[in-house]
Scaffold this motif. Structure first.
Motif: not given
Length: 339
Positions: A23-27
């Motif tokens: 979830m953080l990778s492209s947030s």
């Protein structure tokens, strides 16, 4: 030379969660928290069009290194599905490679980024020929002592398939690296629909529907889809577009068309690396464990990392950057010794 390995990535809780990593990778949160150096690849970047063959145009961005008298080589980066040359992971990796003296080319696949109006036909994952042709054009226009390629997710799948074809096409590609690539598309599609949490499907479907609407707006005279089709799930919409816009005849034949499962990579002639994470909630690790690979392909399965995450800490930088840079640099040094 000792190269970083997937097992070396040992984040602290809660970054040991594959879902949090993914979830953080492209947030947007990650994008705001990254240090300024993660965006250096945007400075003095040259926006260009490259030749995909048969009148096809693909967009991209070239940034020349300025840290040493001569470039180490040309690094080419492929984004994932519904990503672009400006995806956070692409910018961060490109910036890291610039620091080590690589020139960097970031390529948009058809209908990604702001390129929907360049070509009338829709993007699909079996459009390999145009990407291979584009890489050949890039190699001619920005010749380098060494050319290395890295791709993420679907871009990793493309990177492996391009690596298979490059030697036969006379493209001087020396190395390919795939981060969390799609291996068996049919299994990946099943996973997103049947076992992955609902919010992954919602995320990808929202981006895909937005992209399809942008394509329709760019070519209003062409009917790409029925409005009712946009309301279908991932499998239903994929099948509708495959039957409408390709010659595959079935969803199964299309998915097999870009599979790199089993022994599909057995004839790879250049060295390559596949990096994935055992806790990737998008691409099942089973597909990687079933691969039958030649000795020149390194398979590295990390315990943690999620899908294209590998986020080290709260500065939101990724372990992938050093991992990719170390392997690219090793290839460059190897060829410098040969020369």
């Amino acid at each position: 030379m000792s190269l970083p390995q997937g097992r070396d990535f040992q984040p602290r809780w809660p970054l040991t969660s594959g879902h949090i990593q993914t979830m953080l990778s492209s947030s947007g949160v990650r994008r705001k928290m990254l240090p300024r150096r993660a965006y250096h690849v945007l400075e003095n970047a040259e926006e260009v069009m490259v030749d995909g063959g048969e009148g096809i145009r693909l967009s991209g961005s070239f940034t020349a290194q300025k840290v040493q008298p001569a470039s180490r080589g040309l690094a080419v980066l492929f984004h994932g599905w519904e990503g672009s040359v400006d995806s956070t992971y692409v910018l961060q990796t490109g910036s890291r490679l610039l620091e080590d003296g690589w020139d960097v080319f970031r390529l948009n696949f058809r209908d990604h980024g702001e390129s929907h109006g360049l070509n009338e036909a829709l993007f699909h994952s079996c459009r390999l020929d145009e990407v291979v042709h584009a890489l050949g054009d890039i190699a001619r226009r920005w010749p380098a002592r060494v050319m290395a390629l890295a791709g993420f997710s679907l871009g990793g799948n493309f990177a492996l398939r391009v690596g298979m074809q490059a030697p036969a096409q006379g493209i001087p590609l020396h190395y390919a690296l795939a981060v969390c690539p799609i291996i068996d598309p049919s299994e990946g599609l099943f996973s997103l629909e049947e076992s992955a949490p609902w919010f992954y499907r919602a995320y990808f479907m929202n981006k895909w529907r937005r992209s399809l609407r942008a394509k329709q707006k760019a070519f209003p005279e062409v009917q790409y889809f029925e409005l009712q089709e946009l309301k279908q799930d991932l499998r239903g919409l994929t099948e509708a577009l495959v039957l409408r816009h390709t010659d595959f005849g079935s969803l199964e034949a299309y998915l097999e068309g870009y599979s790199v499962a089993g022994r599909a990579l057995a004839n790879m002639q250049i060295p390559a690396t596949i990096l994935t994470a055992r806790d990737d909630p998008v691409i099942p690790v089973d597909a990687f464990e079933k691969l039958e690979l030649p000795a020149n392909i390194e398979l590295d399965i990390a315990t943690y990392g999620g899908h294209c995450g590998f986020i080290r800490g709260w500065d939101m930088t990724s372990y992938c950057d050093n991992y990719i840079a170390a392997r690219f640099n090793a290839i460059a040094e190897e060829h410098a010794c040969i020369a």
